[in-house]
Design a protein around this motif. Structure first.
Motif, PDB file in Angstrom:
ATOM      1  N   ALA A 333       0.837  -1.198   0.000  1.00 45.39           N
ATOM      2  CA  ALA A 333       0.000   0.000   0.000  1.00 45.39           C
ATOM      3  C   ALA A 333       0.872   1.249   0.000  1.00 45.39           C
ATOM      4  N   GLY A 334       0.557   2.167  -0.890  1.00 40.46           N
ATOM      5  CA  GLY A 334       1.258   3.443  -0.947  1.00 40.46           C
ATOM      6  C   GLY A 334       0.284   4.598  -0.778  1.00 40.46           C
ATOM      7  N   LYS A 335       0.718   5.636  -0.073  1.00 43.08           N
ATOM      8  CA  LYS A 335      -0.136   6.804   0.169  1.00 43.08           C
ATOM      9  C   LYS A 335       0.677   8.076   0.031  1.00 43.08           C
ATOM     10  N   SER A 352      -3.796  10.579  -2.324  1.00 41.96           N
ATOM     11  CA  SER A 352      -3.653   9.574  -3.385  1.00 41.96           C
ATOM     12  C   SER A 352      -3.238   8.248  -2.760  1.00 41.96           C
ATOM     13  N   SER A 353      -3.765   7.148  -3.298  1.00 36.89           N
ATOM     14  CA  SER A 353      -3.423   5.835  -2.742  1.00 36.89           C
ATOM     15  C   SER A 353      -3.414   4.783  -3.837  1.00 36.89           C
ATOM     16  N   LEU A 354      -2.582   3.776  -3.617  1.00 38.95           N
ATOM     17  CA  LEU A 354      -2.497   2.622  -4.511  1.00 38.95           C
ATOM     18  C   LEU A 354      -2.272   1.385  -3.656  1.00 38.95           C
ATOM     19  N   ASN A 355      -3.198   0.423  -3.746  1.00 36.52           N
ATOM     20  CA  ASN A 355      -3.120  -0.815  -2.969  1.00 36.52           C
ATOM     21  C   ASN A 355      -3.047  -2.003  -3.914  1.00 36.52           C
ATOM     22  N   SER A 383      -6.104  -1.612  -6.498  1.00 36.68           N
ATOM     23  CA  SER A 383      -7.058  -0.563  -6.134  1.00 36.68           C
ATOM     24  C   SER A 383      -6.341   0.778  -6.090  1.00 36.68           C
ATOM     25  N   ALA A 384      -6.799   1.723  -6.902  1.00 38.25           N
ATOM     26  CA  ALA A 384      -6.212   3.064  -6.938  1.00 38.25           C
ATOM     27  C   ALA A 384      -7.309   4.084  -6.646  1.00 38.25           C
ATOM     28  N   ALA A 385      -6.970   5.120  -5.867  1.00 41.90           N
ATOM     29  CA  ALA A 385      -7.972   6.119  -5.496  1.00 41.90           C
ATOM     30  C   ALA A 385      -7.334   7.494  -5.374  1.00 41.90           C
ATOM     31  N   GLU A 386      -8.139   8.515  -5.591  1.00 47.69           N
ATOM     32  CA  GLU A 386      -7.719   9.897  -5.426  1.00 47.69           C
ATOM     33  C   GLU A 386      -8.862  10.699  -4.811  1.00 47.69           C
TER      34      GLU A 386
END
Length: 817
Positions: A333-335, A352-355, A383-386
Motif C-alpha cells: 500500500a502506498g499513500k 492519493s493511494s495505490l493498494n 485498487s487506486a484512489a484519489e
C-alpha cells in the motif's frame, strides 16, 4: 408502526437524556462548594483527540457514537489484529468465512460473503485511506497512535459509502526527536514475535519513521483427530515506512509505504453434522457418518482434514492438490497526502493511494479426514484512489467539500477438490445409468464416470469504477447548539465476467452426460463443453458459458445532526442519516448462471439519539445512544433451488429489515492507578417479509428471523492498572473480558448453525522502569480456555464450525531508546 419493545426503548432513552443534564448541573453546583483537587491529585479521565469528522476534536465533543482507543491502551491489551478490537468494542465482531475471508459486523450489520472480491458493510481506513476489501486487513497490527470505531452509516466524509460504520486505524507519525523501541515476545506453541520502530528527523523539515512486526509460531494449535498432524502455525510480517515533509510554511506532505506478507497455516473446520440433502445419502464417503458421530468437537484443538496421500494424488484426469494447507499472501500500500494552507482558514488537501493484494492459499473445510471439500484460491486486487477536497473554518463552524474517484481491478478464483463429497457420488451414480443412452454421445466409459467431477474451478474478473462528490458543514446556531449537515452523491459501475469451469477434463463426463440429460426436458439437447470450458448453464441462451453482468448505480448519502451542549461536560445529540453499500457480484460454484447474478446496492437509514456526559468531576465518562435502522435491499448470501444439486449459494437482496437497540460505554477513573471501562450493546434485528429458499431447496418464509451474526447482547469489561512501586519501577496490569449471546449463521434457525454464547478473558501483568526505557510483562489470551466458534458453514455435504484459538500465553520484553 413501533412495537412495544421499541417504544419502551425510546422512552427509556429519552428519560436518560433528560436526566443526565440535570445530574451534571447538580454535580456542578456541588463542585463549586468543594475545594478543587490539586493538579497532581486530579483523577479526571484523559481526553482523546479523534479525527472522526476529518478534523481534530475531542471524542466527547463529537455528536456521534464513537469508541476511541489510544495506542498505549491497545498495546497493553495486545491488540495485534483487527479481530482483537472486539474485546474492547463488543458491538464489532469478526467471523471467518470458509475461504478465510473475514466477515465484519457492527451493531448487527454485516455481509456474509466468502469472496475475496467483496467489500464490507464496515469500512476500514488506515490513515484516511480506504482498505475496501476486508482481506487487506489480515496482516499484523502495530505502531498505532489510536483506533476509532464510528458506528452508523458513514458516507458524507470518508472515501467510500458504508452502511454499518467504519474502523479508522491511525498510525504513529514521524517525530522531530530521535526515538525507537524494540519488543521481543515468546509464548506457547513455539511462538517468537518481534516488533519495533525508529523515528526521527532526517534534516530540517523532513522526518521519517520505520516500524515492523514479525509473528512466528512453529507449533500448530489444531490437532488431527485421526492421525496427530497439526495445523495452526503462524508466519506473517508487517512493515511501514513513513515520511513527513514541510517544504514551506504552508505545505505539508505525508508519504508512506506499508505492507505485509502471510505464510501461516489455514484454519481447518470441525465437522458437526450433515446438510438436509445428504444426511441420509447412501453416497456419503464410507466411514464419514461414523466419524462425524464419534467426533463431536468439545475443544478448539479438535479438527480434521484430508491426508496429503488422498488429496495430493491425481485420479484419472482429476488433478489433486499437493500444496500445503497455508496462505501465501502479500499486500502493498502506498499513500501520498499533500495539504496546502491557502489561507489561515482554508486548506486544499490531495490524498492519493495505490493498494495491491495478492493471495494464494489452500484450505480444507471438509471437517473430516476425507476429500469432502478442499480449495486452492488465487486472487489479485489492484485498487487506486484519489481524493481532492477543500476544508475550512468559520467563526461559528467548519466546512468541507470535495470529490473522490477510485478504480479497482479484481481477479478472484478457487479450484475445488471434492472427490468424496456425497453430491459427487450421487452424480456419478446417475451418470452410470445414462452411459447406454444417446446422451453419452462421446462414448465415455464406466471408469471415466467413476472418476468424474473430482475438481473444477470458480473464476471471476471484476472491474469497478466509483466516483463521488461530497460536502459537509457544521454551524453553531447558539453557543450551545450546533447543526451539522452532510451529503454525498456517488456513482458505482461494475463489470463482471466469470463462471465455474472444467479443470483438466474432470468435469467433461458428468456435465456432457448428466447435466445435459437433466436439462434436456426443459431446454432440449444442449451443446457439450470442452476441456477447460465453462460448465455454468445459462437458461436464457440454452448454453454453457461465461456469465457476464453490469451494474451501474448511483445514490445519495446524507446526514443531519443536532448537538446540544446541555452542560459543560454534557453533550446531547440526535441524527438522521442515510448510507449505502455498492452492489456486489459473487464468485460461486455456479451450476446455473443465476447464482452469479449481482445483488444491487443496499440502503440503510439510521435514526439516533445519544448523550456523552462527564460526571463526578470527570472521573466518569458515560456515553450512551439509542438507534433505529431501517434497512432496504440488504445484501445476503442465500440458497438457490438448483435442479441438480438441491440448494446452492447465490447473492440476493432482502427487500426490508430493521435493527434497533442501545449502545454505550462507561469509563471510570477509580483511582490514580486504576481505570475501569465497561461497554455493551443491546440489539434486536429482524428480516421483514422475505421468502427465500432453505437448505433443502424448498421455499420458506424468513419473516421475523434475526440477521446473521447478530447477538442480542454483547458486552465487555476492562481494567487498566498503572502504579509506581518505588526505585523508578512501575507495575502495569490489564484484565479484559468479553461476552456475547448466541447468534445464528443461517436464516432458517437450524440448530447446527447456532453460534453459542461465549465469554473470553484476557490478562497481562508486568513491571517496568519508564525512565530507563524497559518493560517486562507476561500475558495470556482466552485464559479460561473457552471453547467457542465464530462461524458455521456447509460444504454441501458436511456442516462445519470454525473454532477460535485456545489459551495462548507468553512473555514480552520491551526496550525504548
Amino acid at each position: 408502526m413501533p412495537g412495544p419493545t421499541r417504544l419502551t426503548l425510546s422512552v427509556s432513552a429519552l428519560a436518560l437524556l433528560m436526566a443526565v443534564p440535570a445530574m451534571a448541573q447538580n454535580q456542578g453546583a456541588q463542585a463549586q462548594a468543594q475545594q478543587p483537587p490539586k493538579p497532581e491529585e486530579s483523577l479526571t479521565i484523559d481526553t482523546l483527540v479523534v479525527t472522526a469528522q476529518r478534523r481534530e476534536e475531542t471524542a466527547n465533543s463529537v455528536g456521534m457514537p464513537i469508541q476511541a482507543f489510544s495506542g498505549e491502551a491497545l498495546q497493553q491489551l495486545r491488540v495485534t489484529d483487527p479481530k482483537d478490537l472486539s474485546t474492547v468494542a463488543p458491538s464489532f465482531t469478526v467471523s471467518q468465512s470458509y475461504q478465510g475471508v473475514p466477515t465484519y459486523t457492527l451493531r448487527g450489520i454485516g455481509f456474509n460473503t466468502i469472496n475475496l472480491s467483496a467489500t464490507s458493510t464496515v469500512g476500514t481506513y488506515w490513515d484516511e485511506v480506504a482498505y475496501a476489501y476486508p482481506f487487506m486487513n489480515t496482516g499484523p497490527v502495530f505502531d498505532l497512535e489510536r483506533v476509532e470505531v464510528l458506528k452508523g452509516p458513514q458516507g458524507t466524509l470518508y472515501g467510500r459509502n458504508t452502511t454499518a460504520g467504519l474502523i479508522d486505524f491511525v498510525t504513529n507519525k514521524p517525530t522531530e526527536e530521535f526515538e525507537g523501541s524494540l519488543t521481543a515476545e515468546a509464548g506457547n506453541y513455539k511462538t517468537y514475535n518481534l516488533e519495533g520502530y525508529v523515528s526521527g528527523a532526517f534534516g530540517p523539515r523532513v522526518q521519517g519513521r520505520a516500524a515492523f512486526r514479525s509473528e512466528n509460531s512453529d507449533k500448530g494449535w489444531q490437532v488431527s483427530n485421526s492421525r496427530g498432524e497439526r495445523l495452526g502455525k503462524v508466519d506473517r510480517d508487517g512493515w511501514r515506512l513513513s515520511l513527513a515533509m514541510q517544504p514551506t510554511d504552508t505545505v505539508e506532505i505525508e508519504a508512506s509505504y506499508s505492507g505485509w506478507r502471510n505464510k501461516s497455516d489455514t484454519v481447518a473446520a470441525q465437522g458437526i453434522g450433515f446438510t438436509p440433502a445428504t444426511a441420509a445419502s447412501p453416497f456419503n464417503a464410507p466411514g464419514l457418518v461414523s466419524y462425524i458421530g464419534a467426533n463431536t468437537p468439545t475443544k478448539a484443538s479438535q479438527a480434521d482434514w484430508a491426508p496429503l496421500s488422498t488429496r495430493g494424488v491425481d485420479i484419472g484426469v482429476g488433478l489433486g492438490i499437493k500444496d500445503p494447507l497455508r496462505e501465501n499472501d502479500q499486500f502493498h500500500a502506498g499513500k501520498l497526502k499533500v495539504a496546502w494552507n491557502l489561507s489561515d482558514n482554508v486548506t486544499l488537501v490531495s490524498l492519493s493511494s495505490l493498494n495491491r493484494l495478492s493471495r494464494k492459499a489452500v484450505f480444507d473445510w471438509s471437517g473430516a479426514p476425507y476429500e469432502v471439500l478442499i480449495q486452492k484460491a488465487h486472487g489479485d486486487i489492484k485498487s487506486a484512489a484519489e481524493e481532492l477536497h477543500l476544508e475550512g473554518v468559520t467563526d461559528k463552524g467548519s466546512w468541507l467539500v470535495g470529490g473522490y474517484v477510485a478504480h479497482d481491478k479484481i481477479y478472484d478464483s478457487n479450484r475445488t477438490l471434492l472427490g468424496q463429497n456425497a453430491n459427487v457420488g450421487t452424480i456419478r451414480y446417475v451418470g452410470s445409468t445414462l452411459l447406454a443412452t444417446p446422451f453419452n454421445s462421446f462414448g465415455y466409459t464406466a471408469l471415466q464416470m467413476s472418476q468424474a467431477f473430482r475438481t473444477y474451478e470458480d473464476v471471476g474478473n471484476i472491474e469497478t469504477n466509483t466516483w463521488s462528490v461530497f460536502a459537509n458543514a457544521d454551524h453553531r446556531l447558539t453557543d450551545n447548539l450546533k447543526l451539522t449537515l452532510g451529503v454525498r452523491y456517488s456513482q458505482d459501475k461494475q463489470d463482471y465476467v466469470g463462471c465455474s469451469r472444467d479443470v483438466g477434463g474432470s468435469m467433461l463426463v458428468n456435465v456432457n452426460v448428466v447435466n445435459r440429460a437433466l436439462f434436456a426436458a426443459a431446454y432440449g439437447l444442449v451443446a457439450p463443453i470442452t476441456q477447460g470450458g465453462c460448465n455454468t448453464f445459462d437458461p436464457a441462451t440454452k448454453s454453457f458459458g461465461f456469465v457476464k453482468s453490469k451494474l451501474d448505480e448511483d445514490n445519495i448519502a446524507w446526514r443531519a445532526a443536532l448537538d446540544w451542549q446541555a452542560a459543560e461536560d454534557v453533550l446531547v445529540f440526535g441524527s438522521i442519516s442515510r448510507g449505502a453499500k455498492a452492489g456486489a457480484t459473487p464468485i460461486n460454484a455456479a451450476n446455473i448462471s443465476t447464482q452469479n447474478a449481482p445483488a444491487t446496492q443496499e440502503l440503510l437509514t439510521a435514526y439516533e439519539v445519544g448523550v456523552k456526559a462527564g460526571l463526578f468531576q470527570r472521573r466518569v465518562q458515560a456515553n450512551v445512544s439509542a438507534f433505529y435502522y431501517d434497512y432496504t435491499d440488504k445484501q445476503l448470501s442465500v440458497y438457490f433451488a438448483d435442479p441438480i444439486y438441491t440448494a446452492l449459494s447465490r447473492l440476493a437482496n432482502v427487500p426490508n429489515g430493521e435493527a434497533y437497540g442501545l449502545d454505550g460505554d462507561i469509563t471510570w477513573r477509580a483511582s490514580r492507578s486504576l481505570t475501569l471501562i465497561a461497554s455493551a450493546t443491546l440489539l434486536h434485528t429482524e428480516v421483514k417479509g422475505y421468502t427465500g429458499i432453505n437448505a433443502a431447496g424448498k421455499p420458506q418464509s424468513f419473516d421475523g428471523r434475526p440477521f446473521l451474526y447478530s447477538p442480542k447482547f454483547q458486552g465487555g469489561l476492562t481494567a487498566l492498572f498503572h502504579h509506581p512501586v518505588g526505585d523508578g519501577l512501575e507495575l502495569n496490569a490489564a484484565l479484559n473480558g468479553r461476552w456475547q449471546d448466541k447468534s445464528y449463521a443461517d436464516l432458517e434457525g437450524n440448530p447446527l448453525f447456532v453460534i453459542d454464547g461465549y465469554g473470553l478473558l484476557n490478562a497481562s501483568i508486568g513491571i517496568g522502569a519508564p525512565d530507563k526505557g524497559w518493560d517486562l510483562s507476561i500475558w495470556g489470551r482466552n485464559i479460561t480456555n473457552e471453547y467457542y466458534w465464530s462461524a458455521v458453514s456447509s460444504n454441501a455435504n458436511v456442516v462445519v464450525r470454525f473454532p477460535g484459538k485456545p489459551t495462548t500465553y507468553g512473555a514480552s520484553l520491551t526496550w525504548k531508546f
